[in-house]
Design an enzyme around this catalytic site. Structure first.
Site, PDB file in Angstrom:
ATOM      1  N   GLY A  12       0.811  -1.199   0.000  1.00 31.48           N
ATOM      2  CA  GLY A  12       0.000   0.000   0.000  1.00 31.48           C
ATOM      3  C   GLY A  12       0.850   1.257   0.000  1.00 31.48           C
ATOM      4  O   GLY A  12       1.957   1.304  -0.558  1.00 31.48           O
ATOM      5  N   SER A  13       0.371   2.276   0.695  1.00 26.80           N
ATOM      6  CA  SER A  13       0.973   3.611   0.580  1.00 26.80           C
ATOM      7  C   SER A  13       2.388   3.723   1.132  1.00 26.80           C
ATOM      8  O   SER A  13       3.092   4.693   0.838  1.00 26.80           O
ATOM      9  CB  SER A  13       0.074   4.641   1.264  1.00 26.80           C
ATOM     10  OG  SER A  13      -1.161   4.761   0.581  1.00 26.80           O
ATOM     11  N   THR A  14       2.826   2.760   1.960  1.00 27.83           N
ATOM     12  CA  THR A  14       4.228   2.822   2.396  1.00 27.83           C
ATOM     13  C   THR A  14       5.169   2.691   1.211  1.00 27.83           C
ATOM     14  O   THR A  14       6.333   3.086   1.285  1.00 27.83           O
ATOM     15  CB  THR A  14       4.534   1.714   3.414  1.00 27.83           C
ATOM     16  OG1 THR A  14       4.235   0.432   2.841  1.00 27.83           O
ATOM     17  CG2 THR A  14       3.718   1.896   4.692  1.00 27.83           C
TER      18      THR A  14
END
Length: 575
Positions: A290-292
């Protein structure tokens, strides 16, 4: 008139009979002492000469400060020789051993039932219990020297350490990976014994001394490991999640200070845990980050020169990519965000726009340089490489989703390594879990330092760090990770979770990863929670775990606040 027999004839018949009998004896003697002598000598030696294995003491597994996480203790194996046990005492022997060893009497009785067996183990106990058993002086009951493996911490780093089987061989974790080093080499003793097992005096005895196993010192810090397990365990329970993991790394050395999982394997009761519970999920479970993952896209965009932190993007809350309409991380009217603002607010659409300036091939190269698609090489048992498709195979919306962490799979350790690289000025240090081992003279030999690889330039790393610091500040998505007095840089991650059980995306993976102090990084902490039921955003449920663990680790390592002020970051155009 009585006629007596011929004495000469009787003598002749007697001599013939005696000669016949003696010839049989002589033939038998010839057979025994001549033709079959080697067979009988070998059989006699086999019965008389006894070989006994002398077990080697297994080495210890310790934390970085020498605290034992796995150690070997003295023990005794109680055994029976059913053929020697006095029949009249069998009932008493069974009852006494059952009471002393804490096993059912019927189990002992069954082992006494076959007098043909000469060595029947009935239990392994500590020396004090063995002395009580032998004090009864039962014939046919004895003890042999053994070792037992003990894990003082119970479930502390359980799946990382692993365990050994009844034969003393490592079956999982570090116990298996370093089994040869830890096990040492068993010795052997050969001696001649009589029928009842007593040694025959003045006979030969050969002894090969066992070689004790060596110790393995891990980079794990026992206290930080405990704090990490407590924090992730509490949050997994509170959110009704399936599992969770925490990684703590030293920025400068790449050493892993904690690798915690929830639930964790209890090494004192590993036999009761299904095999899937033996896995170290921090290095083996693969998930979409995801956004990491946006930090890699940001690094690629900055490194290519196509984007600067102040570059402004017009960001809608949706974007068409191939045949799919992809939505932003949260609904919003069209806004003009700086690239720093794109990262700080975790905008999917803004990240896609930046990735389009980089191109698929260069983004793929950057993902590889950060370690995606290959095993981290940290020295953990069960490390996985994740999944990084070739850029040539990116189809349809995958060309966009990979930019914000969907369509690529990683482990917690791989993700933590990405942030270690940024925190270390763009230099990736190969993660490590083994600090060193002892040699054959019991002298500690440090492991070689992790390989250092320049991934991005210092300027890029510094600019990404500033963006990540903004993500934890007011207006960012990671405000719950902020620590009073410290500058913190980090990133939230909320990804849809692929689940083979439902053959599609079911539930979420919530993540937060960051480092501190942001201006002089020392530690990286990653927290990931799989399939939570109470909340699912990384900034809501993973960031608090990060805060707890990082706060404890900074204090434990005596890392002081730097006392500096974060730079001002413009999130939106016109601010």
């Amino acid at each position: 008139m009585l006629r007596l027999g011929n004495p000469n004839r009787r003598i002749h018949i007697g001599l013939i009979a005696m000669t016949f009998v003696l010839s049989i004896f002589a033939g038998r003697l010839v057979q025994l002492q001549g033709l079959d002598s080697k067979v009988y000598v070998a059989e006699a030696a086999e019965r008389r000469v006894q070989e006994e294995k002398i077990p080697a003491r297994r080495g210890s597994i310790t934390d970085v400060n020498g605290h034992e996480l796995a150690l070997t203790v003295e023990a005794r194996e109680i055994f029976l020789d059913p053929g020697v046990v006095v029949p009249a005492e069998r009932e008493k022997v069974a009852a006494t051993l059952a009471a002393e060893l804490g096993v059912p009497k019927e189990q002992i009785t069954a082992k006494l039932s076959d007098p043909a067996k000469r060595y029947v183990p009935v239990g392994t106990v500590n020396p004090a219990v063995a002395r009580k058993v032998l004090a009864h002086k039962f014939k046919g009951v004895g003890s042999e020297h053994r070792y037992l493996r003990d894990y003082p911490g119970g479930d502390l780093a359980g799946s990382l350490i692993g365990f050994v089987g009844d034969d003393g061989y490592g079956l999982s974790g570090m116990e298996l990976l370093h089994n040869k080093l830890l096990a040492g080499r068993d010795g052997e003793q050969i001696m001649e014994t009589g029928r009842d097992g007593e040694r025959i005096p003045m006979t030969r005895t050969t002894r090969q001394t066992p070689v004790a196993g060596r110790d393995v010192r891990l980079t794990i810090d026992r206290d930080i490991q405990w704090a990490a397990q407590q924090a992730i365990g509490e949050q997994v329970k509170a959110t009704g999640a399936r599992t969770g993991s925490v990684i703590v790394m030293d920025v400068q050395t790449g050493q892993v200070l904690a690798a915690a999982n929830a639930p964790e394997l209890d090494l004192k009761n590993w036999e009761k845990t299904p095999a899937e519970g033996w896995v170290n999920r921090a290095v083996a479970d693969v998930f979409e980050p995801g956004s990491t993952n946006k930090v890699i896209t940001a690094a690629a965009a900055l490194e290519s020169g196509a984007v600067r932190p102040e570059t402004v993007f017009t960001v809608k809350d949706e974007i068409r990519c191939a045949d799919q309409v992809l939505r932003d991380s949260h609904p919003h009217p069209t806004e003009r965000l700086t690239f720093s603002g794109v990262v700080a607010t975790s905008s999917n659409v803004g990240t896609i726009l930046a990735a389009q300036k980089v191109g698929d091939r260069k983004l793929h190269e950057m993902l590889q340089r950060f370690g995606f698609g290959s095993k981290p090489g940290a020295g953990f048992y069960g490390e996985e490489a994740g999944l990084l498709p070739s850029w040539k195979d990116w189809l349809g919306s995958q060309r966009c989703t990979i930019a914000y962490g969907q369509g690529v799979s990683v482990t917690a350790l791989q993700t933590a390594s990405v942030y270690q690289t940024i925190a270390n000025g763009g230099v990736r240090v190969t993660p490590s879990i083994v600090a060193g081992t002892t040699d054959d003279k019991d002298v500690f030999v440090p492991a070689a330092p992790g390989k250092r690889t320049r991934v991005v330039g210092e300027r890029t790393a510094r600019e990404v760090t500033t963006m990540l610091e903004a993500a934890v500040s007011e207006g960012g998505t990671g405000t719950l990770a902020a620590i009073d007095g410290y500058r913190v840089a980090g990133k939230t991650g909320t990804a849809m979770r692929y689940d083979a059980a439902c053959q599609g995306y079911c539930g979420y993976t919530a993540t937060f990863v960051g480092f501190a102090p942001a201006d002089k990084p020392r530690l990286v902490v990653l927290a990931v929670i799989q399939d939570p039921r109470e909340g699912h955003y990384g900034g809501e449920i993973a960031a608090p775990v990060f805060k707890k663990v990082m706060t404890f680790a900074l204090k434990s390592k005596k890392v002081p606040p730097t006392g500096t002020t974060p730079p001002a970051v413009r999130i939106r155009a016109g601010e």
